[in-house]
Design a protein around this motif. Structure first.
Motif, PDB file in Angstrom:
ATOM      1  N   LEU A 216       5.127   0.131  -0.638  1.00  0.00           N
ATOM      2  CA  LEU A 216       3.815   0.556  -1.031  1.00  0.00           C
ATOM      3  C   LEU A 216       3.704   1.134  -2.504  1.00  0.00           C
ATOM      4  O   LEU A 216       2.795   0.830  -3.324  1.00  0.00           O
ATOM      5  CB  LEU A 216       3.221   1.653  -0.090  1.00  0.00           C
ATOM      6  N   CYS A 217       4.896   1.570  -2.842  1.00  0.00           N
ATOM      7  CA  CYS A 217       4.898   1.988  -4.309  1.00  0.00           C
ATOM      8  C   CYS A 217       5.559   1.152  -5.296  1.00  0.00           C
ATOM      9  O   CYS A 217       5.483   1.402  -6.246  1.00  0.00           O
ATOM     10  CB  CYS A 217       5.615   3.430  -4.365  1.00  0.00           C
TER      11      CYS A 217
ATOM     12  N   GLY B 268       8.700   6.480  -4.288  1.00  0.00           N
ATOM     13  CA  GLY B 268       7.928   7.439  -3.877  1.00  0.00           C
ATOM     14  C   GLY B 268       7.375   7.499  -2.390  1.00  0.00           C
ATOM     15  O   GLY B 268       7.269   8.472  -1.812  1.00  0.00           O
ATOM     16  N   CYS B 269       7.456   6.414  -1.837  1.00  0.00           N
ATOM     17  CA  CYS B 269       6.917   6.126  -0.594  1.00  0.00           C
ATOM     18  C   CYS B 269       7.801   6.215   0.489  1.00  0.00           C
ATOM     19  O   CYS B 269       7.347   6.397   1.691  1.00  0.00           O
ATOM     20  CB  CYS B 269       5.820   5.009  -0.552  1.00  0.00           C
TER      21      CYS B 269
HETATM   22 FE1  FES Z   1       8.118   2.924  -2.121  1.00  0.00          FE
HETATM   23 FE2  FES Z   1      10.919   2.141  -2.113  1.00  0.00          FE
HETATM   24  S1  FES Z   1       8.833   0.835  -2.270  1.00  0.00           S
HETATM   25  S2  FES Z   1      10.180   4.010  -2.035  1.00  0.00           S
END
Ligand code: FES
Length: 238
Positions: free
Chosen positions: A36-37, A47-48
């Motif tokens: 997601l990030c 982050g995600c």
């Molecule tokens: Fe979000 Fe790796 S894609 S931590």
């Protein structure tokens, strides 16, 4: 010339070149990993935690987007533990997210919705406080629904690291952290390029194209390459 190194992904040997992350090697080999990030235009953020993978000999799963591939690694991208952890991450994100997918502008083109469906994540697993913030339309071209933000930082990073406009930034701390223009100049709407890169980077319906709202859900719209009316430079990101 040195020969390429190899790692093992889900039991199959894969070659890679130095400097690649595990995520890049997996994607290059056609092995899907949820993210997601992550955004190919940006530096890895970590982050995600949806991109976690298991590495033989490492007790805890690691984020594949920030972990460099090393020769001889044995990586597992799917397991009951990874599925459980990814589902929990999604349920934590959904715990502070509106339940309005039925009428959301991003329905059908939302990374959170897609992954929540795929992992069977429930909206009500972690009931608690939710943002109740008003929709913002102070930018003439971009609608900001802060309640739909998952704080992945993609919009602020693309604005600051790629466009170099410095219009938006993550502000506040803890539960209140969110993208905003609250620092006043130079972080203000006055230096927004109206390029729409933040909208293109947003994986949810938090940032949407104001002119397109109500004209068809993103997932139903056929995209064509064109020069948009924002800036006329023809970046072709929309
Ligand atoms: Fe979000 Fe790796 S894609 S931590």
């Amino acid at each position: 010339m040195t020969s390429p190194a190899t790692i093992v992904i889900n039991g199959k040997e894969v070659q890679f070149t130095g400097g690649q992350t595990i995520l890049e090697v997996c994607r290059g080999a056609g092995v899907p990993i949820p993210t997601l990030c992550h955004d190919n235009r940006l530096k890895p953020y970590g982050g995600c935690r949806l991109c976690i993978v298991e590495i033989k000999g490492v007790p805890r799963p690691l984020a594949s987007c920030t972990t460099p591939a090393e020769a001889g690694m044995e990586v597992t991208t799917e397991s009951p533990r990874l599925t459980r952890l990814r589902k929990t991450v999604l349920e934590l994100l959904l715990s502070n997210h509106p339940n309005d997918c039925m009428c959301c502008e991003a329905a059908g083109n939302c990374g959170l919705q897609t992954l929540a469906y795929r992992f069977g994540a429930r909206l009500d697993r972690f009931p608690g406080e939710q943002w109740q913030l008003p929709i913002r339309q102070d930018n003439p071209f971009i609608t900001y629904e802060p309640n739909k933000c998952i704080v992945c930082g993609r919009c602020t990073r693309i604005c600051n690291e790629v466009v170099m406009a410095g219009t938006i930034s993550l502000v506040n701390r803890g539960f209140e952290v969110m993208p905003d223009t609250a620092f006043a100049k130079p972080r203000s709407l006055d230096n927004c390029e109206f390029c729409g890169q933040c909208v293109s980077a947003c994986p949810t319906g938090a940032l949407t194209d104001t002119k397109g709202r109500g004209l068809g859900r993103a997932g139903d719209v056929t995209k064509v390459k064109t020069t948009c009316t924002y800036c006329g430079t023809g970046c072709n990101f929309f």
